[in-house]
Design an enzyme around this catalytic site. Structure first.
Site, PDB file in Angstrom:
ATOM      1  N   HIS A  20       0.790  -1.261   0.289  1.00  0.00           N
ATOM      2  CA  HIS A  20      -0.052  -0.059   0.041  1.00  0.00           C
ATOM      3  C   HIS A  20       0.846   1.290  -0.033  1.00  0.00           C
ATOM      4  O   HIS A  20       0.653   2.031  -0.883  1.00  0.00           O
ATOM      5  CB  HIS A  20      -0.778   0.098   1.240  1.00  0.00           C
ATOM      6  N   LYS A  44     -18.950  -5.311   8.357  1.00  0.00           N
ATOM      7  CA  LYS A  44     -17.593  -5.975   8.269  1.00  0.00           C
ATOM      8  C   LYS A  44     -16.559  -5.532   9.268  1.00  0.00           C
ATOM      9  O   LYS A  44     -15.954  -4.461   8.627  1.00  0.00           O
ATOM     10  CB  LYS A  44     -17.184  -6.159   6.886  1.00  0.00           C
ATOM     11  N   ARG A  93      -2.071  -6.505  -8.102  1.00  0.00           N
ATOM     12  CA  ARG A  93      -0.772  -7.178  -7.761  1.00  0.00           C
ATOM     13  C   ARG A  93      -0.568  -8.289  -8.919  1.00  0.00           C
ATOM     14  O   ARG A  93       0.545  -8.650  -9.251  1.00  0.00           O
ATOM     15  CB  ARG A  93      -1.116  -7.645  -6.480  1.00  0.00           C
ATOM     16  N   SER A 131      -2.905  -7.426   3.231  1.00  0.00           N
ATOM     17  CA  SER A 131      -2.945  -7.112   4.710  1.00  0.00           C
ATOM     18  C   SER A 131      -3.508  -8.673   5.409  1.00  0.00           C
ATOM     19  O   SER A 131      -3.317  -8.820   6.695  1.00  0.00           O
ATOM     20  CB  SER A 131      -4.296  -6.414   4.819  1.00  0.00           C
TER      21      SER A 131
END
Ligand code: PNS
Length: 164
Positions: A20, A44, A93, A131
């Site tokens: 990030h 969430k 990615r 993450s």
């Protein structure tokens, strides 16, 4: 009125990773103002509370004067209008990211055609970092020093260890 030169990098950032940060730093080379916006999704919860994610991002980006950290609820396009920004930045990615990112960009374009999504390729050395990998490795006491910014390594490691 959309302000020129402002981009928003939205995400969960639970927590922010070196991938990030690399993207944020590169975005500042292209845009004079970069708003990093953490999604606050009451449905969430995530691991780190949103306020903590914002704090960690602010600490990790302290050397970047063009960067602001914020959080938002609801639709991204509504947030974009609120801050008068027209450009969304997202990282890719690998091809596995493409399908969901393509869908999200299409949906956002459908509901708000004036908002443009731009993709930046993740630098190869960060392609495997996410993450969830940080939470998984750190949660089992593994070494995460190469995955997260050094300035917040201690904060993240401590929080993950506490939760074990
Ligand atoms: O880091 P993430 O979890 O991949 O980020 C996803 C995010 C926050 C960019 C995306 O879920 C989002 O924009 N959510 C807000 C709700 C919304 O606008 N949904 C419509 C697009 S499908």
């Amino acid at each position: 009125m959309i302000q020129e030169g402002v981009c928003v990098y939205p995400g969960s950032f639970d927590p922010v990773t070196n991938g990030h940060l690399d993207l944020i730093e590169r975005a500042t080379q292209v845009f004079p103002r970069v708003i990093v916006a953490v999604l606050n999704n009451p449905g969430k919860q995530g691991f780190f509370p949103v306020e903590e994610r914002v704090r960690l991002l602010a600490k990790a980006c302290a050397h970047l004067p063009k960067v602001e950290i914020d959080s938002f609820q609801g639709l991204l396009v509504d947030y974009m209008k609120k801050v008068n920004a027209g450009i969304v930045i997202r990282g890719l990615r690998a091809v596995t990211d493409f399908e969901s990112e393509f869908l999200m960009a299409q949906v956002n374009h459908q509901i708000s055609p004036e908002i443009e999504t731009l993709f930046m390729m993740t630098s190869p050395q960060f392609a495997y970092i996410s993450s969830s990998v940080v939470r998984e490795i750190g949660g089992f006491g593994g070494e995460i020093a190469s995955f997260v910014p050094g300035s917040i390594l201690e904060d993240i490691s401590t929080a993950l260890k506490k939760a074990r």
